[in-house]
Design an enzyme around this catalytic site. Sequence first.
Site: not given
Ligand SMILES: *Cc1c(COP(=O)(O)O)cnc(C)c1O
Length: 762
Positions: A320, A500-501, A506, A607, A611
Amino acid sequence: MKANTLTFIQTKLKEELTVLSRKPLSEATDEELYLALLTYVQQRSESKKETVKGRKLYYISAEFLIGKLLSNNLINLGLYDDVRAVLADAGKDLAALEELEQEPSLGNGGLGRLAACFLDSLATLDLPGDGIGLRYHCGLFHQNFRDNLQNETPDYWLSGADWAERTNIAYPVTLAGTTYLARLYRLAVTGYGGRTNTLNLFDLDTVDESVIKEGISFDKRNTPQNLTLFLYPDDSDDDGRLLRIYQQYLMVSAGAQLILDECEARGCNLHDLADYAAIQINDTHPSMVIPELIRLLTEKGVAFEEAVQIVTDTCAYTNHTILAEALEKWPRSYLEQVVPQLLPIIERLDALARTRTDDPKTAIIDESGQIHMAHMDIHFTHSTNGVAALHTEILKNSELNHFYRLYPEKFNNKTNGITFRRWLLECNPKLTALIGELIGDGFKKDASELEKLLAFEHDKNVLDKIAQIKKENKLALSDWLQHRQGVTLNTDAVFAIQSKRLHEYKRQQLNLLYLIHQYFEIKAGHLLCTPLVSIFGAKAAPAYTIAKDIIHALLTLSEVVSADPEVSKWLQIVFVENYNVTAAEKMIPACDISEQISLASKEASGTGNMKFMLNGALTLGTMDGANVEIAERVGGDNIYIFGQSSSQVIDRYAKGDYCAKDWYESDPNIRRAIDFLTGPQMQKYGCMENLSRLRNELIGKDWFQTLPDFNAYLVRKNQAIADYTYNASDWNRRALINIAKAGFFSSDRTIAEYNEEIWHLG
Ligand SMILES: *Cc1c(COP(=O)(O)O)cnc(C)c1O
């Protein structure tokens, strides 16, 4: 027919309520109704379990970020509309019941969410595939903000009704010489029209939340009481690191025993284990399942060499990340202390690997005695996959090149995906309904049908409806935030969201510098063409100082801006507390500009990007992770790409010639933005210690090369805002193209690929 289903559901709910409270529907409390529904859903899911004939998948993962379950299960079981109607008939509101549910706190970000999407798709595609993980009592932590700082408290998500059922099954697991009983809990995983699978979660009966002291601190040595308290306990000290090994071994040892039990019950003689089981190792946290299975097989009389082959044929590994600090390696002394029974096996595996190559870069145990979990995975599984095309290429060509040359046939790509049931049907019912009216409901099972939307590219009526739905979703997000945090959003503004985290790679700090720049511009009378609402959602790891400083800077800036009426008319900065799946479901449908601005080469896939696209946002991003594949599909006109390429970045690292200070000194905009961090406006609301540490980090190191991308980001983002403002109908057309092209990113596609190329289930 319809009336019959409704009556049937009514009867079932009444039955459940009678057992619970002896009340009629209309008099039951929301809590009672929630429990009645939970029982009803559990019965319905149970009836869709199937006996497994051929090969069955076990997806082992330290995290399953599954989100709330009531609505998701109702949708998957095809009951959502009917249940809502029955409740409405009795004057009750399904949305109010949803609010009662606590979100399971079993994951921390993308990796855990991926595992949850995969379970949904496995069940939907009617494939036999169960999860194996841990039942953390307080999960990650609950985040709130105090004095513009992240404050962490335990997330007591188990205090409400529990969807997981405690079983009488428990396996002995020996940790540091003491044997514990790992109790199995089972959670039903429903598929959309498919079967029901199981998420197996292990726990110790002795774990006790009362050992938690101030905040999220606790005695890390009190194993029986602390073992499954938290996901990723702080590993900034030895006790924390040891505790992670305790957790990992508890998970894989109990998991391996469960797998062998289930397979033997189905007639497996252990020599043919690979015909009964496929095990997917999700990142390196479950890697000890390899030596543990070998240990168990040899204990049952299988010869060592054969056990190694069986395990290799059964297991596959997903990588990952290429971030070196995230590739787990443990000092030998740690494993000696916690799992001495595995050490002789790991040593034999290391020796065996050395017979295949003398390249020291592929050693399992290196010369300093560190044990490299990913190396063990690649040598002793039959498949190593990356999670987006670019990521897999980087693994093959640079990061894991020495392994790729040894085992080219093991490497493969499986671009991540998301389940459309949660990330469209559940979180955006209005858009779902519109799509259904336009192209029928086939897309709910076959996401590629979304392409049919392209026929409406020039249909003004459809484009207006898409814009109208976006507006309504912005209003809904604003209401939700008002209720939660007392913040009302300017819903006439363009919404840019980065959720995101929190991690330096990032690059929330790049967004921060942009916002400071806009602050100056607005003060100088250079207004934006439309007001901007910039929304963040992110938790920082409790021991990650700079990440917390970035949160502090954003919260402080938000206060500076909102206290200044000149600026606040044009700019609003909002940080959503406690970003989790529930928050994501509210935020993503309201987004116009999806911020995917990681340093190219560092985000394995992402991911969140998928979304947002699916919900009609346009991506503003670097050529990183799955952004590359999004760009390929939507075309350059329908995405805002900026910044250095991954090969430029990799070159720069190789040469080691990046000097942040040069950028700071030579670019007045950059210097002005960075210096603002410790200027008088920020000092008024913020803490100098945090702000100057961040400023020093940006000037002195900037490891993730924020400054070289600053100007490109500024230009592209302002272009996006201008297009949004002056070409609204074209913006809506491009939003529609993004939705139409999102089908590839369904996790149904990802899972079908895993099954065809790695698992061969059923
Ligand atoms: C999809 C999702 C992530 C992943 O987000 P990235 O932008 O891909 O890092 C992290 N936390 C939550 C709650 C999510 O739904």
